[in-house]
Design a protein around this motif. Sequence first.
Motif, mmCIF file in Angstrom:
data_model
loop_
_atom_site.group_PDB
_atom_site.id
_atom_site.type_symbol
_atom_site.label_atom_id
_atom_site.label_comp_id
_atom_site.label_asym_id
_atom_site.label_seq_id
_atom_site.Cartn_x
_atom_site.Cartn_y
_atom_site.Cartn_z
ATOM 1 N N LEU A 64 0.847 -1.186 0.000
ATOM 2 C CA LEU A 64 0.000 0.000 0.000
ATOM 3 C C LEU A 64 0.883 1.237 0.000
ATOM 4 N N GLN A 65 0.379 2.306 -0.603
ATOM 5 C CA GLN A 65 1.163 3.528 -0.715
ATOM 6 C C GLN A 65 0.370 4.724 -0.214
ATOM 7 N N ALA A 66 1.116 5.761 0.179
ATOM 8 C CA ALA A 66 0.505 7.021 0.612
ATOM 9 C C ALA A 66 1.519 8.135 0.411
ATOM 10 N N LEU A 67 1.048 9.364 0.464
ATOM 11 C CA LEU A 67 1.972 10.489 0.513
ATOM 12 C C LEU A 67 2.689 10.444 1.856
ATOM 13 N N GLU A 73 5.798 15.862 -0.569
ATOM 14 C CA GLU A 73 5.867 15.225 -1.870
ATOM 15 C C GLU A 73 4.488 15.225 -2.521
ATOM 16 N N LYS A 74 4.457 15.106 -3.853
ATOM 17 C CA LYS A 74 3.192 15.046 -4.593
ATOM 18 C C LYS A 74 2.965 13.667 -5.180
ATOM 19 N N THR A 75 4.052 12.909 -5.367
ATOM 20 C CA THR A 75 3.946 11.542 -5.869
ATOM 21 C C THR A 75 4.236 10.584 -4.717
ATOM 22 N N PRO A 76 3.315 9.673 -4.408
ATOM 23 C CA PRO A 76 3.513 8.798 -3.247
ATOM 24 C C PRO A 76 4.779 7.956 -3.348
ATOM 25 N N SER A 77 5.574 7.998 -2.294
ATOM 26 C CA SER A 77 6.763 7.144 -2.221
ATOM 27 C C SER A 77 6.814 6.409 -0.881
ATOM 28 N N PHE A 78 5.777 6.581 -0.085
ATOM 29 C CA PHE A 78 5.672 5.950 1.236
ATOM 30 C C PHE A 78 4.943 4.619 1.060
ATOM 31 N N PHE A 86 6.129 -3.600 7.925
ATOM 32 C CA PHE A 86 6.905 -2.386 8.137
ATOM 33 C C PHE A 86 6.571 -1.381 7.045
ATOM 34 N N TYR A 87 6.987 -0.130 7.278
ATOM 35 C CA TYR A 87 6.815 0.925 6.265
ATOM 36 C C TYR A 87 8.183 1.430 5.836
ATOM 37 N N HIS A 88 8.239 1.979 4.633
ATOM 38 C CA HIS A 88 9.485 2.547 4.128
ATOM 39 C C HIS A 88 9.151 3.640 3.125
ATOM 40 N N CYS A 89 9.831 4.770 3.223
ATOM 41 C CA CYS A 89 9.663 5.846 2.246
ATOM 42 C C CYS A 89 10.888 5.890 1.349
ATOM 43 N N PHE A 90 10.663 5.711 0.053
ATOM 44 C CA PHE A 90 11.771 5.741 -0.900
ATOM 45 C C PHE A 90 12.193 7.173 -1.218
#
Length: 617
Positions: A64-67, A73-78, A86-90
């Motif tokens: 799943l992705q989110a801002l 950011e405007k393009t989700p990378s989270f 776990f979560y990770h933001c690229f």
Amino acid sequence: MDKANGSHPVRTAQALRFVASAVLGWKAMAAKIPDHFIGELLTRVDIVEVIGERLELKRVGSNLQALCPFHSEKTPSFTVSPSKQFYHCFGCGAHGTAIRFLMEHDRLGFRDAVETLAQRAGMALPEEARDEREEQYGELYKLLGKASQHYQRWLREHPERETAVAYLKRRGLSGDIAAQYGLGFAPPGWDNLARALGRSPKLVIAGLANERDNGGLYDRFRERIIFPIRDRRGRVIGFGGRVLGEGQPKYLNSPETPVFHKGRELYGLYECLKKQRHPDAIVVVEGYMDVVALAQYGISEAVATLGTATSTTQVDRLFQVTKDVVFCFDGDRAGRQAAWRALENALPAMRSGRQARFLFLPDGEDPDSLVRKEGAENFRHRMAKAAQLSEFFFDNLSREVDLGSMDGRARLAERAAPHLKKLPPGLLRDMMFQRLSEITGLQTERLEAGISGARNAAPRQAKGQKPRGPRLERTPARVAIAMLLQQPQLARLATETEGYREQDNPGIELLGQMLELLNAEPQLSTGALLERFRDSRHESALWKLATWEHMVPDDGLEREFTDALRRIEGLIAPKRLQYLDKRMQQGQLTESELQEWQQLLREWKETKARATDPPTE
């Protein structure tokens, strides 16, 4: 110096030593929670549900992705992984388990984050995880609790209590409400409380007394109505006192102490949550009497700040228990200024799903007087019609600006800039930019570029491009660890891990630790496994490998993992044999080591023979 209006800076050596010991060791406190409890907790809690309550998640493949809430950011990378938990933001590199997310997003300490998740999962902290704060600050809590009992008893029994009782009756408060909020009375005199509790220097640390130049003590609160301030567990941590008569200051609060911080706590929040754990809305008022007066009329979802502007920490705390916060202020100039300060501090907390509104009262009215005049139903009606944050934001900034002129619209954009920068990514931020664009005539992209600046822009992915993990050299240890992080159950395939820890190769040593841990606790998820290495020297490397795009499909994990282990054994065996040779020469080989040495020697000879034998036809 007039000591009646403040505390003297002098502190006894004993009191200073107490303060020093009280502020030490939150890490030691966190360490009291056993690792096995953390592992089980993260197995029971679904990180998708935890984050999904705070961010707008959209499914993209198996994740799943989110801002990202931690950078603009405007393009989700989270990305949130349900399988790995776990979560990770690229974009900015933020990563962690459900525990770290609550620590970073909700600004909780480690222990508070664990307690929050444990309550969610229906788990009780084990006995050995007792709160070390109780040990550090136990005497302060006891003193404050006893002080509150004395204040309440004096309101009932003190010979000079009639002035206080008459004041509360005049304000329309019942005995039940006074008891519910623990209201008390500090009688006239300089040392009533000091004599009742003993003249300990800890009274100064607890904010209950001030110190004289000669070392004596005198009560901080005298001839006042006392309002005890409780923490989320119901412990008394400080007091507010309203003067009886014409003295100054009208309201006096406890000073900052090891257990009381004005910018974090809210008067009445404990009592509010006792009535309803998750109120539909909470109204923030300015005074203690406003809170108890509203409660007298059945509006128990009211809290008050403690003589300071509402802080972002306080707003975040409110949003942990409700989705709607209504700030209530007088309608005069001073009230609107206070409301604007509250708005400024609320902006960083305005994430998806949260709503802040502003209620301005008629001139000359406060919540106390208005609810007595109009009743609870009309007051609730006013709350329902409170102005939205965006409405108050643009209305306030547009004052004294000529929106009919180009210069005026430019001025509005300049005024809005430093505030819109505080908003987290999300729908509210986008809509605020859109509204500013409509008012000023400037394009949204132009406004965002001018406000955010290039330095705040998130790394952009090409349209449709999948965020990529770090590029790493494929060594056997890295491959094995990455496979293990993707599927911890693979640990069952590693039957021989003897010697992994003796290696000077940090990757092989770490792999050995992970295999031993998973053999002992096979139920650990990826997130729980990563949490076990939090704050260790391996943490950074493990997170890189957890997000590494290693290009191995799920159905090939077992084969890749066992192949990596065979290659690692090939690296370990010669070094292990050399180590055992040395111990044999020193006459230190144990029986088991002798058997291992013989086995390794046979395997080495067989390998050497295969390498030198000519190929058969």
